[in-house]
Motif scaffolding. Structure first.
Motif, PDB file in Angstrom:
ATOM      1  N   MET A  49       0.845  -1.197   0.000  1.00 34.32           N
ATOM      2  CA  MET A  49       0.000   0.000   0.000  1.00 34.32           C
ATOM      3  C   MET A  49       0.877   1.242   0.000  1.00 34.32           C
ATOM      4  O   MET A  49       1.820   1.358   0.785  1.00 34.32           O
ATOM      5  CB  MET A  49      -0.903   0.010   1.232  1.00 34.32           C
ATOM      6  CG  MET A  49      -1.809   1.224   1.309  1.00 34.32           C
ATOM      7  SD  MET A  49      -2.640   1.340   2.922  1.00 34.32           S
ATOM      8  CE  MET A  49      -1.232   1.573   3.996  1.00 34.32           C
ATOM      9  N   ASP A  50       0.582   2.174  -0.880  1.00 31.84           N
ATOM     10  CA  ASP A  50       1.330   3.414  -0.980  1.00 31.84           C
ATOM     11  C   ASP A  50       0.733   4.459  -0.037  1.00 31.84           C
ATOM     12  O   ASP A  50      -0.406   4.891  -0.215  1.00 31.84           O
ATOM     13  CB  ASP A  50       1.301   3.917  -2.426  1.00 31.84           C
ATOM     14  CG  ASP A  50       2.108   5.194  -2.590  1.00 31.84           C
ATOM     15  OD1 ASP A  50       2.905   5.509  -1.683  1.00 31.84           O
ATOM     16  OD2 ASP A  50       1.933   5.873  -3.622  1.00 31.84           O
ATOM     17  N   ILE A  51       1.505   4.852   0.977  1.00 35.37           N
ATOM     18  CA  ILE A  51       1.007   5.849   1.928  1.00 35.37           C
ATOM     19  C   ILE A  51       1.740   7.189   1.775  1.00 35.37           C
ATOM     20  O   ILE A  51       1.563   8.090   2.589  1.00 35.37           O
ATOM     21  CB  ILE A  51       1.149   5.351   3.385  1.00 35.37           C
ATOM     22  CG1 ILE A  51       2.625   5.073   3.695  1.00 35.37           C
ATOM     23  CG2 ILE A  51       0.278   4.127   3.633  1.00 35.37           C
ATOM     24  CD1 ILE A  51       2.889   4.925   5.168  1.00 35.37           C
ATOM     25  N   SER A  52       2.544   7.282   0.724  1.00 38.09           N
ATOM     26  CA  SER A  52       3.385   8.469   0.553  1.00 38.09           C
ATOM     27  C   SER A  52       2.577   9.758   0.421  1.00 38.09           C
ATOM     28  O   SER A  52       3.049  10.836   0.784  1.00 38.09           O
ATOM     29  CB  SER A  52       4.298   8.302  -0.668  1.00 38.09           C
ATOM     30  OG  SER A  52       3.521   8.109  -1.845  1.00 38.09           O
ATOM     31  N   GLU A  53       1.353   9.649  -0.093  1.00 34.51           N
ATOM     32  CA  GLU A  53       0.529  10.840  -0.286  1.00 34.51           C
ATOM     33  C   GLU A  53      -0.543  10.990   0.795  1.00 34.51           C
ATOM     34  O   GLU A  53      -1.403  11.859   0.685  1.00 34.51           O
ATOM     35  CB  GLU A  53      -0.123  10.800  -1.672  1.00 34.51           C
ATOM     36  CG  GLU A  53       0.895  10.836  -2.818  1.00 34.51           C
ATOM     37  CD  GLU A  53       0.233  10.828  -4.176  1.00 34.51           C
ATOM     38  OE1 GLU A  53      -1.014  10.805  -4.226  1.00 34.51           O
ATOM     39  OE2 GLU A  53       0.963  10.849  -5.177  1.00 34.51           O
ATOM     40  N   LYS A  54      -0.477  10.151   1.812  1.00 33.06           N
ATOM     41  CA  LYS A  54      -1.470  10.206   2.886  1.00 33.06           C
ATOM     42  C   LYS A  54      -0.902  10.927   4.109  1.00 33.06           C
ATOM     43  O   LYS A  54       0.276  10.819   4.423  1.00 33.06           O
ATOM     44  CB  LYS A  54      -1.942   8.799   3.248  1.00 33.06           C
ATOM     45  CG  LYS A  54      -2.746   8.137   2.129  1.00 33.06           C
ATOM     46  CD  LYS A  54      -3.200   6.746   2.523  1.00 33.06           C
ATOM     47  CE  LYS A  54      -4.129   6.157   1.476  1.00 33.06           C
ATOM     48  NZ  LYS A  54      -3.493   6.004   0.174  1.00 33.06           N
ATOM     49  N   LYS A  55      -1.750  11.621   4.811  1.00 33.34           N
ATOM     50  CA  LYS A  55      -1.363  12.406   5.978  1.00 33.34           C
ATOM     51  C   LYS A  55      -1.389  11.536   7.233  1.00 33.34           C
ATOM     52  O   LYS A  55      -2.346  10.808   7.481  1.00 33.34           O
ATOM     53  CB  LYS A  55      -2.344  13.578   6.124  1.00 33.34           C
ATOM     54  CG  LYS A  55      -2.069  14.486   7.297  1.00 33.34           C
ATOM     55  CD  LYS A  55      -3.116  15.597   7.339  1.00 33.34           C
ATOM     56  CE  LYS A  55      -2.933  16.499   8.537  1.00 33.34           C
ATOM     57  NZ  LYS A  55      -3.994  17.554   8.598  1.00 33.34           N
ATOM     58  N   HIS A  56      -0.321  11.633   8.044  1.00 31.50           N
ATOM     59  CA  HIS A  56      -0.279  10.865   9.293  1.00 31.50           C
ATOM     60  C   HIS A  56      -1.341  11.400  10.252  1.00 31.50           C
ATOM     61  O   HIS A  56      -1.481  12.609  10.446  1.00 31.50           O
ATOM     62  CB  HIS A  56       1.096  10.963   9.941  1.00 31.50           C
ATOM     63  CG  HIS A  56       1.237  10.115  11.156  1.00 31.50           C
ATOM     64  ND1 HIS A  56       1.039  10.604  12.439  1.00 31.50           N
ATOM     65  CD2 HIS A  56       1.521   8.802  11.300  1.00 31.50           C
ATOM     66  CE1 HIS A  56       1.210   9.629  13.311  1.00 31.50           C
ATOM     67  NE2 HIS A  56       1.515   8.522  12.644  1.00 31.50           N
ATOM     68  N   GLU A  77      -7.595  11.654   2.647  1.00 28.25           N
ATOM     69  CA  GLU A  77      -8.476  12.821   2.714  1.00 28.25           C
ATOM     70  C   GLU A  77      -9.526  12.821   1.620  1.00 28.25           C
ATOM     71  O   GLU A  77     -10.638  13.316   1.826  1.00 28.25           O
ATOM     72  CB  GLU A  77      -7.637  14.108   2.671  1.00 28.25           C
ATOM     73  CG  GLU A  77      -6.750  14.247   3.910  1.00 28.25           C
ATOM     74  CD  GLU A  77      -5.901  15.501   3.887  1.00 28.25           C
ATOM     75  OE1 GLU A  77      -6.176  16.402   4.708  1.00 28.25           O
ATOM     76  OE2 GLU A  77      -4.967  15.574   3.071  1.00 28.25           O
ATOM     77  N   ALA A  78      -9.207  12.252   0.463  1.00 32.74           N
ATOM     78  CA  ALA A  78     -10.170  12.214  -0.643  1.00 32.74           C
ATOM     79  C   ALA A  78     -11.391  11.367  -0.284  1.00 32.74           C
ATOM     80  O   ALA A  78     -12.518  11.699  -0.661  1.00 32.74           O
ATOM     81  CB  ALA A  78      -9.506  11.680  -1.905  1.00 32.74           C
ATOM     82  N   LEU A  79     -11.153  10.279   0.450  1.00 34.26           N
ATOM     83  CA  LEU A  79     -12.249   9.376   0.834  1.00 34.26           C
ATOM     84  C   LEU A  79     -12.731   9.615   2.262  1.00 34.26           C
ATOM     85  O   LEU A  79     -13.721   9.016   2.687  1.00 34.26           O
ATOM     86  CB  LEU A  79     -11.805   7.922   0.686  1.00 34.26           C
ATOM     87  CG  LEU A  79     -11.664   7.382  -0.745  1.00 34.26           C
ATOM     88  CD1 LEU A  79     -11.042   5.995  -0.738  1.00 34.26           C
ATOM     89  CD2 LEU A  79     -13.019   7.357  -1.450  1.00 34.26           C
ATOM     90  N   ASP A  80     -12.040  10.455   3.019  1.00 29.35           N
ATOM     91  CA  ASP A  80     -12.384  10.727   4.411  1.00 29.35           C
ATOM     92  C   ASP A  80     -12.394   9.440   5.230  1.00 29.35           C
ATOM     93  O   ASP A  80     -13.367   9.090   5.891  1.00 29.35           O
ATOM     94  CB  ASP A  80     -13.740  11.435   4.512  1.00 29.35           C
ATOM     95  CG  ASP A  80     -13.982  12.041   5.886  1.00 29.35           C
ATOM     96  OD1 ASP A  80     -12.998  12.299   6.595  1.00 29.35           O
ATOM     97  OD2 ASP A  80     -15.152  12.247   6.250  1.00 29.35           O
ATOM     98  N   MET A  81     -11.269   8.709   5.168  1.00 29.31           N
ATOM     99  CA  MET A  81     -11.122   7.477   5.932  1.00 29.31           C
ATOM    100  C   MET A  81      -9.673   7.344   6.395  1.00 29.31           C
ATOM    101  O   MET A  81      -8.786   8.059   5.915  1.00 29.31           O
ATOM    102  CB  MET A  81     -11.546   6.261   5.110  1.00 29.31           C
ATOM    103  CG  MET A  81     -10.697   6.002   3.876  1.00 29.31           C
ATOM    104  SD  MET A  81     -11.307   4.617   2.887  1.00 29.31           S
ATOM    105  CE  MET A  81     -10.815   3.211   3.897  1.00 29.31           C
ATOM    106  N   SER A  99     -15.805   6.670   7.655  1.00 25.33           N
ATOM    107  CA  SER A  99     -16.760   7.734   7.985  1.00 25.33           C
ATOM    108  C   SER A  99     -17.988   7.540   7.102  1.00 25.33           C
ATOM    109  O   SER A  99     -17.990   6.698   6.189  1.00 25.33           O
ATOM    110  CB  SER A  99     -16.144   9.114   7.703  1.00 25.33           C
ATOM    111  OG  SER A  99     -15.943   9.281   6.300  1.00 25.33           O
ATOM    112  N   LYS A 100     -19.029   8.323   7.349  1.00 27.09           N
ATOM    113  CA  LYS A 100     -20.218   8.242   6.489  1.00 27.09           C
ATOM    114  C   LYS A 100     -19.856   8.598   5.037  1.00 27.09           C
ATOM    115  O   LYS A 100     -20.342   7.969   4.103  1.00 27.09           O
ATOM    116  CB  LYS A 100     -21.314   9.187   7.009  1.00 27.09           C
ATOM    117  CG  LYS A 100     -21.840   8.832   8.393  1.00 27.09           C
ATOM    118  CD  LYS A 100     -23.142   9.553   8.717  1.00 27.09           C
ATOM    119  CE  LYS A 100     -22.972  11.050   8.810  1.00 27.09           C
ATOM    120  NZ  LYS A 100     -22.207  11.436  10.040  1.00 27.09           N
ATOM    121  N   THR A 101     -18.983   9.586   4.878  1.00 25.81           N
ATOM    122  CA  THR A 101     -18.569  10.004   3.532  1.00 25.81           C
ATOM    123  C   THR A 101     -17.835   8.891   2.801  1.00 25.81           C
ATOM    124  O   THR A 101     -18.099   8.629   1.611  1.00 25.81           O
ATOM    125  CB  THR A 101     -17.663  11.249   3.617  1.00 25.81           C
ATOM    126  OG1 THR A 101     -18.386  12.309   4.236  1.00 25.81           O
ATOM    127  CG2 THR A 101     -17.203  11.690   2.237  1.00 25.81           C
TER     128      THR A 101
END
Length: 282
Positions: free
Chosen positions: A1-8, A28-32, A210-212
């Motif tokens: 899984m690539d987490i390089s663009e995900k916020k800690h 952040e795009a999927l709110d999860m 999340s719901k989103t």
């Protein structure tokens, strides 16, 4: 899984089994949230070896377990009422992650044709003694054959999320109903307990919704979120375990009031400890 663009988002421990440290990253795009690192299939089973993981047993050894099963019986009735309200005909139902089979046993007695999937041999053997039928893998099942598919606190455990969503789409009838229950990391009890929140349950919870995120993920597969319902008992159960992780003991009184406050907050902002999502195939 690539987490390089995900916020800690958070660093936390597996408090129930390994005591190992894991990180949550925010998509952040999927709110999860996503757990990292995620154990591979060869090592996954050992993270389930916890006395706190009581959904795979019918044991009533302690006051906690007795209370859990008392509440579980109320929840079973509510679940049955829900599926009967959503489907006019009592057809075929598939429960993925069927555990010890209580839900399928209740639905079978109510006139539903039941099938279960459960990776735990221990839980499955208990369920089979109740007359529940299982398949080893959903790939054995024909397409578009189920009126209802349920996943009660299971989707967060699935290693390959995209593959699972596509499989749900394949198995449901065109007018079928999918019911998914998962924890909500935006609830008051999640924010209150932070890294001690028991429903993060790393690393066996790969995903935190999340719901989103539920809406967007299923829309990508051509499925529509129709209804979101609260699971009000979950705030008390999760708060009780969270107290144990935080303080080393189960503080029933404090956990009760945190759970109560979480439900009160949830009534105002509809961010409960866990949600049930009713999703329709289209």
């Amino acid at each position: 899984m690539d987490i390089s663009e995900k916020k800690h988002f958070l660093t936390l421990k597996d408090y129930s089994v390994s005591k190992e440290t894991f990180d949550l990253y925010q998509d952040e795009a999927l709110d999860m949230l996503v757990t990292f690192p995620q154990p591979d299939e060869n090592n996954l089973a050992r993270y389930y070896e916890s006395a706190d993981y009581i959904s795979h047993t019918d044991s009533k050894r302690s006051l906690f377990e007795k209370a859990y099963h008392f509440v579980k019986n109320i929840a079973l009735k509510n679940k049955l009422d829900l599926i009967n309200s959503l489907q006019s005909n009592k057809g075929r139902i598939l429960d993925i992650g069927a555990g010890t089979g209580e839900f399928l046993s209740v639905t079978k007695q109510n006139g539903w044709q039941t099938t279960g999937v459960e990776p735990s041999d221990k839980a499955k053997s208990i369920a089979m003694n109740k007359g529940i039928s299982f398949v080893e893998n959903t790939s054995e099942l024909e397409s578009n054959t189920f009126d209802v598919i349920t996943m009660w606190h299971v989707l967060e455990h699935v290693p390959d999320l995209d593959k699972q969503l596509k499989e749900l789409k394949r198995l449901l009838k065109v007018d079928g109903t999918l019911i998914v229950a998962v924890p909500n990391f935006k609830s008051f009890d999640a924010k209150h307990y932070g890294k001690f929140w028991a429903a993060y349950d790393v690393p066996i919870h790969f995903w935190h919704f999340s719901k989103t995120s539920i809406k967007l993920l299923f829309e990508k597969e051509g499925m529509q979120l129709k209804k979101v319902l609260p699971m009000k008992f979950d705030s008390f159960y999760v708060s009780l375990l969270s107290e144990k992780y935080k303080t080393g003991k189960m503080n029933f009184i404090k956990a009760f009031f945190v759970g109560l406050r979480s439900n009160w907050k949830g009534k105002r902002n509809f961010e409960y400890s866990s949600h049930i999502y009713v999703i329709k195939n289209s």
